[in-house]
Design a protein around this motif. Structure first.
Motif, PDB file in Angstrom:
ATOM      1  N   LEU A 104       0.848  -1.182   0.000  1.00 53.14           N
ATOM      2  CA  LEU A 104       0.000   0.000   0.000  1.00 53.14           C
ATOM      3  C   LEU A 104       0.890   1.240   0.000  1.00 53.14           C
ATOM      4  O   LEU A 104       2.049   1.158   0.403  1.00 53.14           O
ATOM      5  CB  LEU A 104      -0.892  -0.003   1.243  1.00 53.14           C
ATOM      6  CG  LEU A 104      -1.793  -1.226   1.451  1.00 53.14           C
ATOM      7  CD1 LEU A 104      -2.538  -1.085   2.770  1.00 53.14           C
ATOM      8  CD2 LEU A 104      -2.751  -1.402   0.306  1.00 53.14           C
ATOM      9  N   PRO A 105       0.345   2.376  -0.454  1.00 55.50           N
ATOM     10  CA  PRO A 105      -1.015   2.656  -0.936  1.00 55.50           C
ATOM     11  C   PRO A 105      -1.207   2.290  -2.405  1.00 55.50           C
ATOM     12  O   PRO A 105      -0.248   2.093  -3.144  1.00 55.50           O
ATOM     13  CB  PRO A 105      -1.154   4.162  -0.709  1.00 55.50           C
ATOM     14  CG  PRO A 105       0.244   4.690  -0.829  1.00 55.50           C
ATOM     15  CD  PRO A 105       1.132   3.626  -0.257  1.00 55.50           C
ATOM     16  N   GLY A 148      -7.873  -0.090   1.514  1.00 58.23           N
ATOM     17  CA  GLY A 148      -8.076   1.264   1.028  1.00 58.23           C
ATOM     18  C   GLY A 148      -7.391   1.491  -0.310  1.00 58.23           C
ATOM     19  O   GLY A 148      -6.440   0.791  -0.672  1.00 58.23           O
ATOM     20  N   TYR A 149      -7.858   2.496  -1.031  1.00 56.43           N
ATOM     21  CA  TYR A 149      -7.304   2.799  -2.349  1.00 56.43           C
ATOM     22  C   TYR A 149      -7.731   4.197  -2.760  1.00 56.43           C
ATOM     23  O   TYR A 149      -8.685   4.762  -2.225  1.00 56.43           O
ATOM     24  CB  TYR A 149      -7.812   1.791  -3.394  1.00 56.43           C
ATOM     25  CG  TYR A 149      -9.314   1.883  -3.600  1.00 56.43           C
ATOM     26  CD1 TYR A 149      -9.868   2.689  -4.597  1.00 56.43           C
ATOM     27  CD2 TYR A 149     -10.197   1.194  -2.767  1.00 56.43           C
ATOM     28  CE1 TYR A 149     -11.236   2.799  -4.759  1.00 56.43           C
ATOM     29  CE2 TYR A 149     -11.566   1.297  -2.915  1.00 56.43           C
ATOM     30  CZ  TYR A 149     -12.081   2.102  -3.918  1.00 56.43           C
ATOM     31  OH  TYR A 149     -13.449   2.216  -4.067  1.00 56.43           O
ATOM     32  N   ASP A 150      -7.021   4.760  -3.713  1.00 60.45           N
ATOM     33  CA  ASP A 150      -7.479   5.944  -4.431  1.00 60.45           C
ATOM     34  C   ASP A 150      -7.840   5.494  -5.843  1.00 60.45           C
ATOM     35  O   ASP A 150      -7.284   4.510  -6.357  1.00 60.45           O
ATOM     36  CB  ASP A 150      -6.401   7.022  -4.498  1.00 60.45           C
ATOM     37  CG  ASP A 150      -6.233   7.772  -3.183  1.00 60.45           C
ATOM     38  OD1 ASP A 150      -6.876   7.378  -2.185  1.00 60.45           O
ATOM     39  OD2 ASP A 150      -5.435   8.728  -3.151  1.00 60.45           O
ATOM     40  N   TYR A 151      -8.751   6.219  -6.471  1.00 59.97           N
ATOM     41  CA  TYR A 151      -9.195   5.851  -7.814  1.00 59.97           C
ATOM     42  C   TYR A 151      -9.218   7.068  -8.723  1.00 59.97           C
ATOM     43  O   TYR A 151      -9.653   8.149  -8.322  1.00 59.97           O
ATOM     44  CB  TYR A 151     -10.601   5.243  -7.759  1.00 59.97           C
ATOM     45  CG  TYR A 151     -11.322   5.255  -9.092  1.00 59.97           C
ATOM     46  CD1 TYR A 151     -10.883   4.458 -10.144  1.00 59.97           C
ATOM     47  CD2 TYR A 151     -12.429   6.077  -9.301  1.00 59.97           C
ATOM     48  CE1 TYR A 151     -11.530   4.481 -11.373  1.00 59.97           C
ATOM     49  CE2 TYR A 151     -13.086   6.099 -10.527  1.00 59.97           C
ATOM     50  CZ  TYR A 151     -12.637   5.301 -11.557  1.00 59.97           C
ATOM     51  OH  TYR A 151     -13.274   5.328 -12.774  1.00 59.97           O
ATOM     52  N   VAL A 164      -0.987   9.835  -2.813  1.00 59.52           N
ATOM     53  CA  VAL A 164      -2.275   9.701  -2.126  1.00 59.52           C
ATOM     54  C   VAL A 164      -2.979  11.058  -2.061  1.00 59.52           C
ATOM     55  O   VAL A 164      -2.357  12.091  -1.796  1.00 59.52           O
ATOM     56  CB  VAL A 164      -2.060   9.145  -0.708  1.00 59.52           C
ATOM     57  CG1 VAL A 164      -3.356   9.195   0.098  1.00 59.52           C
ATOM     58  CG2 VAL A 164      -1.532   7.721  -0.774  1.00 59.52           C
ATOM     59  N   GLY A 165      -4.274  11.025  -2.336  1.00 59.07           N
ATOM     60  CA  GLY A 165      -5.047  12.263  -2.361  1.00 59.07           C
ATOM     61  C   GLY A 165      -5.156  12.867  -3.738  1.00 59.07           C
ATOM     62  O   GLY A 165      -5.945  13.784  -3.968  1.00 59.07           O
ATOM     63  N   SER A 207      -8.008   5.957   0.475  1.00 64.28           N
ATOM     64  CA  SER A 207      -6.844   5.487   1.225  1.00 64.28           C
ATOM     65  C   SER A 207      -6.978   5.902   2.687  1.00 64.28           C
ATOM     66  O   SER A 207      -7.660   6.882   3.013  1.00 64.28           O
ATOM     67  CB  SER A 207      -5.555   6.079   0.643  1.00 64.28           C
ATOM     68  OG  SER A 207      -5.310   5.605  -0.659  1.00 64.28           O
ATOM     69  N   ASP A 208      -6.328   5.158   3.567  1.00 62.77           N
ATOM     70  CA  ASP A 208      -6.297   5.493   4.991  1.00 62.77           C
ATOM     71  C   ASP A 208      -5.307   6.644   5.175  1.00 62.77           C
ATOM     72  O   ASP A 208      -4.092   6.438   5.203  1.00 62.77           O
ATOM     73  CB  ASP A 208      -5.861   4.268   5.794  1.00 62.77           C
ATOM     74  CG  ASP A 208      -5.912   4.496   7.299  1.00 62.77           C
ATOM     75  OD1 ASP A 208      -5.954   5.670   7.724  1.00 62.77           O
ATOM     76  OD2 ASP A 208      -5.890   3.499   8.045  1.00 62.77           O
ATOM     77  N   LEU A 209      -5.836   7.859   5.303  1.00 66.07           N
ATOM     78  CA  LEU A 209      -4.972   9.036   5.371  1.00 66.07           C
ATOM     79  C   LEU A 209      -4.200   9.120   6.685  1.00 66.07           C
ATOM     80  O   LEU A 209      -3.200   9.838   6.771  1.00 66.07           O
ATOM     81  CB  LEU A 209      -5.795  10.307   5.161  1.00 66.07           C
ATOM     82  CG  LEU A 209      -6.479  10.425   3.792  1.00 66.07           C
ATOM     83  CD1 LEU A 209      -7.261  11.730   3.694  1.00 66.07           C
ATOM     84  CD2 LEU A 209      -5.462  10.334   2.661  1.00 66.07           C
TER      85      LEU A 209
END
Length: 218
Positions: A33-34, A59-62, A75-76, A92-94
């Protein structure tokens, strides 16, 4: 929404069978991850991949059409907002991975949709070029890549078709392939995996990937 409802219902009923590399005694590769998920061809199959990650508790970003610049934002996604021809989500788990943390894995859902590409303002050629740049960047930055083909036979076609062009663009250049048996009846993914020495997991159903992701990202 209909796809999401049906998938969650199937999971709740327990129709989850796990086959693949580990079932045959082979070790599954490990990824970190991430994660960024995206589509290779703009089909709805990426929605299925995102649901599978959620069911696996990962968790993930898309982003549907990330450029190298978007991927490099980490991330973000650089706080980019969805708009016409561009969709972004941050899951994602920030707390563990603050905004800007570099992605360690990119998951590409392989499957072409002319409607989806049209909505994103892309031609097949433009999508191929975008994906090539993305994969080149991942290789240079040592970002682990997973190609997922879970649309089955409906996301295959004759040589030179849109679906096959997406496979040509992505499958030989990822670090790991996950495919359904229905989409690999002709052994095409098996041939690519053997030629390129890419680990390949073949599953009966898309939902089998829940357990695979749990093990790959443990």
């Amino acid at each position: 929404m209909k796809i999401r409802t049906l998938l969650v219902l199937a999971l709740s009923l327990g129709f989850l069978l796990f086959f693949g590399l580990e079932a045959s005694g082979q070790e599954l590769p490990k990824a970190r991850l991430p994660i960024l998920t995206t589509s290779a061809g703009q089909s709805p199959d990426v929605t299925t991949v995102n649901i599978i990650l959620e069911e696996a508790g990962i968790g993930y970003d898309y982003c549907d059409v990330p450029t190298v610049e978007v991927l490099a934002s980490g991330v973000g996604l650089g706080d980019r907002e969805s708009g016409a021809g561009f969709h972004a989500e941050v899951h994602s788990d920030l707390a563990k991975f603050p905004k800007g943390t570099p992605f360690k894995t990119v998951i590409l859902a392989i499957g072409a949709s002319l409607k989806g590409m049209g909505a994103s303002g892309l031609t097949v050629e433009a999508e191929e070029a975008r994906l090539k740049k993305l994969l080149d960047y991942c290789q240079a930055q040592k970002i682990f890549t997973i190609g997922v083909h879970i649309g089955g036979e409906s996301k295959r076609g004759a040589a030179g078709s849109d679906n096959e062009r997406m496979i040509d663009t992505v499958a030989p250049y990822v670090n790991y392939l996950i495919v359904t048996k229905d989409g690999n009846k002709d052994g095409r993914f098996s041939q690519i995996a053997k030629k390129k020495n890419i680990p390949l997991t073949e599953v009966d159903y898309a939902l089998d990937v829940v357990e695979i992701f749990k093990k790959v990202f443990e």
